[in-house]
Write an enzyme that holds these catalytic residues in place. Structure first.
Site, PDB file in Angstrom:
ATOM      1  N   SER A  51      45.990  41.344  35.951  1.00 46.86           N
ATOM      2  CA  SER A  51      46.454  40.471  34.942  1.00 46.86           C
ATOM      3  C   SER A  51      46.736  41.020  33.697  1.00 46.86           C
ATOM      4  O   SER A  51      45.646  42.120  33.302  1.00 46.86           O
ATOM      5  CB  SER A  51      45.728  39.922  35.016  1.00 46.86           C
ATOM      6  OG  SER A  51      45.824  38.934  33.814  1.00 46.86           O
ATOM      7  N   TYR A  84      35.983  37.986  34.348  1.00 46.72           N
ATOM      8  CA  TYR A  84      37.685  38.100  35.418  1.00 46.72           C
ATOM      9  C   TYR A  84      39.239  39.097  35.147  1.00 46.72           C
ATOM     10  O   TYR A  84      39.157  40.208  35.680  1.00 46.72           O
ATOM     11  CB  TYR A  84      38.157  36.861  34.985  1.00 46.72           C
ATOM     12  CG  TYR A  84      39.933  36.734  35.580  1.00 46.72           C
ATOM     13  CD1 TYR A  84      40.924  36.798  34.986  1.00 46.72           C
ATOM     14  CD2 TYR A  84      40.172  36.180  36.830  1.00 46.72           C
ATOM     15  CE1 TYR A  84      42.432  36.859  35.066  1.00 46.72           C
ATOM     16  CE2 TYR A  84      41.573  36.269  37.265  1.00 46.72           C
ATOM     17  CZ  TYR A  84      42.805  36.351  36.280  1.00 46.72           C
ATOM     18  OH  TYR A  84      43.752  36.502  37.144  1.00 46.72           O
TER      19      TYR A  84
HETATM   20  N1  LIG Z   1      48.529  32.153  37.783  1.00 43.50           N
HETATM   21  C1  LIG Z   1      48.358  33.031  35.966  1.00 43.50           C
HETATM   22  O1  LIG Z   1      48.282  32.682  34.329  1.00 43.50           O
HETATM   23  C2  LIG Z   1      47.758  34.225  36.978  1.00 43.50           C
HETATM   24  C3  LIG Z   1      47.763  34.576  38.061  1.00 43.50           C
HETATM   25  N2  LIG Z   1      47.038  36.018  38.137  1.00 43.50           N
HETATM   26  C4  LIG Z   1      46.497  36.504  39.315  1.00 43.50           C
HETATM   27  O2  LIG Z   1      47.707  36.388  40.156  1.00 43.50           O
HETATM   28  C5  LIG Z   1      46.927  36.023  41.459  1.00 43.50           C
HETATM   29  C6  LIG Z   1      47.426  34.964  42.064  1.00 43.50           C
HETATM   30  O3  LIG Z   1      47.078  33.763  41.767  1.00 43.50           O
HETATM   31  P1  LIG Z   1      47.128  32.561  41.295  1.00 43.50           P
HETATM   32  O4  LIG Z   1      49.016  32.184  42.452  1.00 43.50           O
HETATM   33  O5  LIG Z   1      48.226  31.948  39.289  1.00 43.50           O
HETATM   34  O6  LIG Z   1      46.317  31.344  42.102  1.00 43.50           O
HETATM   35  P2  LIG Z   1      46.292  29.662  42.544  1.00 43.50           P
HETATM   36  O7  LIG Z   1      45.016  29.218  42.890  1.00 43.50           O
HETATM   37  O8  LIG Z   1      47.572  29.184  42.198  1.00 43.50           O
HETATM   38  O9  LIG Z   1      46.612  31.114  44.170  1.00 43.50           O
HETATM   39  C7  LIG Z   1      45.612  31.340  44.607  1.00 43.50           C
HETATM   40  C8  LIG Z   1      45.621  31.953  45.932  1.00 43.50           C
HETATM   41  O10 LIG Z   1      44.367  32.574  46.794  1.00 43.50           O
HETATM   42  C9  LIG Z   1      44.279  32.094  47.819  1.00 43.50           C
HETATM   43  N3  LIG Z   1      42.496  32.236  46.953  1.00 43.50           N
HETATM   44  C10 LIG Z   1      41.208  31.142  46.660  1.00 43.50           C
HETATM   45  N4  LIG Z   1      40.557  31.533  46.738  1.00 43.50           N
HETATM   46  C11 LIG Z   1      40.170  32.644  48.470  1.00 43.50           C
HETATM   47  C12 LIG Z   1      39.696  32.997  49.067  1.00 43.50           C
HETATM   48  N5  LIG Z   1      38.596  32.727  48.527  1.00 43.50           N
HETATM   49  N6  LIG Z   1      40.012  33.679  50.048  1.00 43.50           N
HETATM   50  C13 LIG Z   1      41.385  33.601  50.788  1.00 43.50           C
HETATM   51  N7  LIG Z   1      42.316  33.241  49.690  1.00 43.50           N
HETATM   52  C14 LIG Z   1      42.531  32.350  48.261  1.00 43.50           C
HETATM   53  C15 LIG Z   1      44.456  30.832  47.289  1.00 43.50           C
HETATM   54  O11 LIG Z   1      44.442  29.873  48.612  1.00 43.50           O
HETATM   55  P3  LIG Z   1      43.141  29.194  49.802  1.00 43.50           P
HETATM   56  O12 LIG Z   1      42.681  27.872  48.401  1.00 43.50           O
HETATM   57  O13 LIG Z   1      43.898  28.105  50.557  1.00 43.50           O
HETATM   58  O14 LIG Z   1      42.166  30.171  50.404  1.00 43.50           O
HETATM   59  C16 LIG Z   1      46.127  30.521  46.983  1.00 43.50           C
HETATM   60  O15 LIG Z   1      46.600  30.823  48.252  1.00 43.50           O
HETATM   61  C17 LIG Z   1      45.810  36.132  41.381  1.00 43.50           C
HETATM   62  O16 LIG Z   1      45.131  37.214  41.977  1.00 43.50           O
HETATM   63  C18 LIG Z   1      45.217  35.347  39.683  1.00 43.50           C
HETATM   64  O17 LIG Z   1      44.659  36.698  39.534  1.00 43.50           O
HETATM   65  C19 LIG Z   1      46.915  37.017  36.773  1.00 43.50           C
HETATM   66  C20 LIG Z   1      48.103  37.213  35.564  1.00 43.50           C
HETATM   67  C21 LIG Z   1      48.184  34.986  35.236  1.00 43.50           C
HETATM   68  N1  LIG Z   2      45.006  34.311  36.226  1.00 40.18           N
HETATM   69  C1  LIG Z   2      45.021  33.410  34.174  1.00 40.18           C
HETATM   70  C2  LIG Z   2      44.164  33.394  33.933  1.00 40.18           C
HETATM   71  O1  LIG Z   2      43.145  32.693  34.419  1.00 40.18           O
HETATM   72  C3  LIG Z   2      45.810  34.773  33.860  1.00 40.18           C
HETATM   73  O2  LIG Z   2      44.970  35.865  34.338  1.00 40.18           O
HETATM   74  O3  LIG Z   2      45.842  34.999  32.789  1.00 40.18           O
END
Ligand SMILES: NC(=O)C1=CN([C@@H]2O[C@H](COP(=O)(O)OP(=O)(O)OC[C@H]3O[C@@H](n4cnc5c(N)ncnc54)[C@H](OP(=O)(O)O)[C@@H]3O)[C@@H](O)[C@H]2O)C=CC1
Ligand SMILES: N[C@@H](C=O)C(=O)O
Length: 277
Positions: free
Chosen positions: A155, A168
């Protein structure tokens, strides 16, 4: 409870012989689900990992219908060692898997002193320990094969303590450093490592930090994010920052960092730290 389901397809055998399968963590929604869609469209068989089986089943059924690829589902809470170990074993043993997308991650709200110790430990367990263990599980096999890829989702927050998401961001700084180090070690062995640094992207994660993503500015759509990340993937870029317009800014940051390296080797403290005895 561990559920491993397989949605067979007539193309599975041919795919297994021609292009690698892709294991995607956090594949039930958000960025991971978008990666599943894109890799299925490219003809890759998939292994989807998350906790929500129903969501993964629905996604798998649609992607199988649309693209004719084989899709396995592994239900696993990656903060639970025994369930994480099942995914590690799959990565070690399934030679069809040539690409790991380490995407699963979450964020928590509040300041450091407001966050419980257990909550921050769980955050670290998912965002760093699980990602690290899965990379560690697949990397030796990929290195021995002389090919394959590990995509780690970091991120921009990992570069920005100013954003106020301290723990985070620390987990995401770990992801970036790990990716850079692994690339130095594994690229000579034919293994591509990519760190993807999204900024604010329209997914459910924002609900977990108590924010309404619709009230945020500069929100990227998830498909645009993943499409851009795959442009970097296809270019074999080490660090892909989809929202950053000028690659020169990243290059300058790297150059400044690397210019400091020779200055760390000094047998005496820097003049500025020498007190007058
Ligand atoms: N959205 C954003 O603004 C940003 C996101 N990111 C990163 O992108 C990645 C994806 O995030 P994003 O798609 O936004 O988030 P979401 O919350 O939409 O998706 C997260 C995914 O991770 C899974 N997950 C969460 N907890 C667990 C667990 N304990 N075990 C297994 N799977 C898990 C969830 O599935 P389930 O609940 O079914 O387990 C889901 O499929 C992350 O690493 C996040 O930090 C980075 C920068 C910005
Ligand atoms: N996942 C977002 C914060 O919650 C990010 O990385 O910007």
């Amino acid at each position: 409870m561990m559920i491993v389901m397989n949605i067979e397809s007539i193309s599975e055998k041919s795919n297994a012989m021609t292009i690698p399968s892709v294991l995607i963590t956090g594949a039930s929604t958000g960025i991971g689900a978008a990666y599943a869609e894109r890799f299925a469209r490219r003809g890759h068989d998939l292994v989807l990992v998350a906790r929500d089986t129903a969501r993964m089943e629905a996604l798998a059924a649609r992607l199988h219908q649309e693209n004719g690829v084989a899709i396995d589902i592994i239900q696993a809470d990656l903060t639970q060692a025994a369930e994480l170990a099942t995914v590690e074993t799959r990565l070690r043993d399934d030679a069809r898997i040539g690409i790991l997308v380490n995407n699963a991650g979450t964020a928590i709200g509040g300041s450091f002193i407001e966050q419980s110790t257990d909550d921050v430990a769980r955050l670290v367990a998912l965002n760093t320990t699980a990602l690290l263990r899965l990379a560690s599980a697949i990397a030796p096999r990929l290195a021995a094969a002389g090919e394959g890829a590990i995509v780690n989702i970091g991120s921009v927050v990992g570069l920005a303590p100013e954003f106020g998401m301290t723990v985070y961001g620390a987990t995401k700084a770990f992801v970036l450093f790990l990716s850079q180090g692994l690339s130095l070690e594994l690229a000579p062995k034919g293994v591509y490592v990519q760190a993807v640094l999204p900024a604010t992207t329209r997914t459910e994660i924002w609900g977990h930090v108590g924010a309404d993503v619709n009230t945020l500015s500069g929100v990227m759509e998830v498909d645009d994010l993943v499409n851009a990340a795959l442009v970097g993937f296809d270019r074999r870029e080490l660090v892909t920052i989809p929202p950053l317009p000028d690659a020169g800014q990243w290059d300058a940051l790297q150059a400044a960092r690397q210019a400091m390296l020779p200055n760390y080797r000094n047998e005496h403290p820097a003049e500025r730290y020498r007190t007058v005895a």
